[in-house]
Design a protein around this motif. Sequence first.
Motif, PDB file in Angstrom:
ATOM      1  N   GLU A 199      46.426  37.123  43.142  1.00  0.00           N
ATOM      2  CA  GLU A 199      46.821  38.394  43.744  1.00  0.00           C
ATOM      3  C   GLU A 199      45.616  39.208  44.218  1.00  0.00           C
ATOM      4  O   GLU A 199      45.761  40.302  44.736  1.00  0.00           O
ATOM      5  CB  GLU A 199      47.649  39.215  42.743  1.00  0.00           C
ATOM      6  N   LEU A 200      44.414  38.672  44.036  1.00  0.00           N
ATOM      7  CA  LEU A 200      43.224  39.491  44.304  1.00  0.00           C
ATOM      8  C   LEU A 200      42.780  39.408  45.758  1.00  0.00           C
ATOM      9  O   LEU A 200      42.630  38.321  46.319  1.00  0.00           O
ATOM     10  CB  LEU A 200      42.070  39.060  43.412  1.00  0.00           C
ATOM     11  N   TYR A 213      43.133  44.979  45.305  1.00  0.00           N
ATOM     12  CA  TYR A 213      41.712  44.707  45.525  1.00  0.00           C
ATOM     13  C   TYR A 213      41.068  44.376  44.193  1.00  0.00           C
ATOM     14  O   TYR A 213      41.420  44.929  43.150  1.00  0.00           O
ATOM     15  CB  TYR A 213      41.019  45.922  46.151  1.00  0.00           C
ATOM     16  N   ASP A 214      40.150  43.466  44.250  1.00  0.00           N
ATOM     17  CA  ASP A 214      39.421  43.028  43.045  1.00  0.00           C
ATOM     18  C   ASP A 214      38.422  44.116  42.647  1.00  0.00           C
ATOM     19  O   ASP A 214      37.387  44.271  43.272  1.00  0.00           O
ATOM     20  CB  ASP A 214      38.693  41.717  43.381  1.00  0.00           C
ATOM     21  N   THR A 260      37.295  37.474  34.343  1.00  0.00           N
ATOM     22  CA  THR A 260      38.413  38.375  34.044  1.00  0.00           C
ATOM     23  C   THR A 260      39.692  37.755  34.566  1.00  0.00           C
ATOM     24  O   THR A 260      39.694  37.088  35.595  1.00  0.00           O
ATOM     25  CB  THR A 260      38.239  39.767  34.686  1.00  0.00           C
ATOM     26  N   GLY A 261      40.773  37.976  33.812  1.00  0.00           N
ATOM     27  CA  GLY A 261      42.093  37.463  34.199  1.00  0.00           C
ATOM     28  C   GLY A 261      42.314  36.045  33.705  1.00  0.00           C
ATOM     29  O   GLY A 261      41.365  35.336  33.355  1.00  0.00           O
ATOM     30  N   GLY A 262      43.574  35.673  33.648  1.00  0.00           N
ATOM     31  CA  GLY A 262      43.904  34.281  33.348  1.00  0.00           C
ATOM     32  C   GLY A 262      43.960  33.905  31.885  1.00  0.00           C
ATOM     33  O   GLY A 262      44.145  32.739  31.552  1.00  0.00           O
ATOM     34  N   SER A 264      45.949  35.778  29.656  1.00  0.00           N
ATOM     35  CA  SER A 264      47.169  36.307  29.034  1.00  0.00           C
ATOM     36  C   SER A 264      48.157  35.163  28.810  1.00  0.00           C
ATOM     37  O   SER A 264      48.006  34.082  29.376  1.00  0.00           O
ATOM     38  CB  SER A 264      47.778  37.396  29.907  1.00  0.00           C
ATOM     39  N   GLY A 309      42.697  40.593  32.350  1.00  0.00           N
ATOM     40  CA  GLY A 309      42.585  41.003  33.751  1.00  0.00           C
ATOM     41  C   GLY A 309      42.684  42.500  33.969  1.00  0.00           C
ATOM     42  O   GLY A 309      42.117  43.040  34.925  1.00  0.00           O
ATOM     43  N   ASN A 310      43.401  43.187  33.090  1.00  0.00           N
ATOM     44  CA  ASN A 310      43.597  44.619  33.301  1.00  0.00           C
ATOM     45  C   ASN A 310      42.265  45.368  33.301  1.00  0.00           C
ATOM     46  O   ASN A 310      41.445  45.193  32.391  1.00  0.00           O
ATOM     47  CB  ASN A 310      44.511  45.184  32.216  1.00  0.00           C
ATOM     48  N   PRO A 311      42.039  46.200  34.296  1.00  0.00           N
ATOM     49  CA  PRO A 311      40.730  46.840  34.482  1.00  0.00           C
ATOM     50  C   PRO A 311      40.190  47.622  33.275  1.00  0.00           C
ATOM     51  O   PRO A 311      38.989  47.593  33.017  1.00  0.00           O
ATOM     52  CB  PRO A 311      40.965  47.762  35.677  1.00  0.00           C
TER      53      PRO A 311
HETATM   54  P1  AMP Z   1      45.971  38.796  34.005  1.00  0.00           P
HETATM   55  O1  AMP Z   1      45.158  39.025  32.771  1.00  0.00           O
HETATM   56  O2  AMP Z   1      45.331  37.795  34.916  1.00  0.00           O
HETATM   57  O3  AMP Z   1      47.370  38.465  33.650  1.00  0.00           O
HETATM   58  O4  AMP Z   1      45.978  40.169  34.777  1.00  0.00           O
HETATM   59  C1  AMP Z   1      46.518  41.331  34.199  1.00  0.00           C
HETATM   60  C2  AMP Z   1      46.592  42.462  35.212  1.00  0.00           C
HETATM   61  O5  AMP Z   1      45.302  42.808  35.664  1.00  0.00           O
HETATM   62  C3  AMP Z   1      47.394  42.121  36.457  1.00  0.00           C
HETATM   63  O6  AMP Z   1      48.155  43.254  36.838  1.00  0.00           O
HETATM   64  C4  AMP Z   1      46.310  41.833  37.477  1.00  0.00           C
HETATM   65  O7  AMP Z   1      46.756  42.062  38.795  1.00  0.00           O
HETATM   66  C5  AMP Z   1      45.224  42.780  37.086  1.00  0.00           C
HETATM   67  N1  AMP Z   1      43.951  42.233  37.504  1.00  0.00           N
HETATM   68  C6  AMP Z   1      43.496  40.995  37.205  1.00  0.00           C
HETATM   69  N2  AMP Z   1      42.270  40.805  37.733  1.00  0.00           N
HETATM   70  C7  AMP Z   1      41.947  41.941  38.393  1.00  0.00           C
HETATM   71  C8  AMP Z   1      40.811  42.338  39.157  1.00  0.00           C
HETATM   72  N3  AMP Z   1      39.777  41.518  39.330  1.00  0.00           N
HETATM   73  N4  AMP Z   1      40.816  43.577  39.695  1.00  0.00           N
HETATM   74  C9  AMP Z   1      41.853  44.399  39.516  1.00  0.00           C
HETATM   75  N5  AMP Z   1      42.945  44.074  38.807  1.00  0.00           N
HETATM   76  C10 AMP Z   1      43.017  42.861  38.248  1.00  0.00           C
END
Ligand code: AMP
Length: 417
Positions: A199-200, A213-214, A260-262, A264, A309-311
């Motif tokens: 989604e980034l 936006y990332d 970051t992310g991935g 959960s 992933g959450n900021p």
């Molecule tokens: P995730 O941990 O990948 O499941 O992401 C959890 C939440 O954080 C989701 O709403 C993502 O869209 C958001 N998120 C993940 N990576 C980023 C990033 N690099 N910048 C902003 N939001 C992010």
Amino acid sequence: MSGIEQIVSCLDDYDPNALRVDKAREAIRACITPISDVERVKTGEAVGRILAEDIVPKINVPAHDNSAMDGYALRFSDLEKNNSFVEAGTAFAGRPFGGKVGPGECVRVMTGAVMPAGTDTVVIQEVVKRDGDRITVPPGQKQAQNVRYAGEDLKVGVAVLSNGQYLRPAEVGLIASLGIGEVKVKRRLRVAFFSTGDELASIGSTLKEGEVYDSNRYTLHGMLSRLGVEVIDLGVVRDDPAALEAAFRKASQYDAIVTTGGVSVGEADFVKQLMAKLGEVLFWKIAMRPGRPMAFGKIQNSYLFGLPGNPVAVMVTFYQFVRDALLHLSGRNDDYAIPLLKAISSESIRKVPGRTEYQRGVLFKEGGDWKVRITGQQGSGVLRSMSEANCFIVLEHARGKVEAGEPVSVQLFEGLA
Ligand code: AMP
Ligand code: MG
């Protein structure tokens, strides 16, 4: 069982599915071996670096007894006979009085001037009465007053800074005061980072439906830079096994990797399989908020921190785990734990026992007290809550609801880096 799993499973109360914050920090530390590579840098470029040698003075600082004030240097025993002295000359900082000081004589001295031979006491200029080259000293003087002694700051042979010490401006100044032009420091860590998520969108492209936006990569870049490490930005990587594998392989040549992310629950499975193939990585559920899921492990010789992933969760887990881990890895041996200070909560705060919470707070002064309030919405996706804050309010694991007026612990943002 792999090396990392073996180390953490030996720790008391290790439970990967309900890991307490302090346990997670301890587990990470136990798995990390600090780097030992060193390099030499000029003293003027050493601030922010970590010393890789002990500093033992070869000279005294100051090198000579000298005056701490502008005034008159004299022999204290003369004062017992007569309070009137003849001025025999002047000594400036860097320009000593060359002659001998006879009985009943004094020398005008400036701050930092070497004590003229034979004198032991300085009378400040403000209290003496002058008449031509004669001065009269009032009663109440003490022997040895206003004199700074050789070695009072640093003494020959007495170690002053030690291997592993972080160099702040004060330490760099000390090194310079010893006339040392170059020091041995640990080499800088090199840390690679990337964001994951389909989604980034990157800055410069137009947002499609469902995209964000990332921002994490920018926050991470800032946090890592302020920590003093070399940063390697590997961009955005899609949730795609081949792309992720390539990114991890590339990143594994550095000292550490932060993603970051991935991690959960919904996404962990395929990342888990990939990790298992590339190295040893543990997936944790930490008893904290925000920041519950986190991966930690090793790919080749590189330590991996897989942040949520959450900021906001990114920033909280960075400061609570990655910071400590990287400072340990970089070879620091001073106490760099973030201090917990007490402030009064100006309002009630919801909290359930059983997890450590890091609420974003504003520390402010009211009357004579330091008080703290939360910055409104505390969702882990609300990055504004960090931007408006100047501290974390740390609500301890066992704690329940906080009432207005109760003391709470805070960690200041300023000075962290
Ligand atoms: P995730 O941990 O990948 O499941 O992401 C959890 C939440 O954080 C989701 O709403 C993502 O869209 C958001 N998120 C993940 N990576 C980023 C990033 N690099 N910048 C902003 N939001 C992010
Ligand atoms: Mg994701």
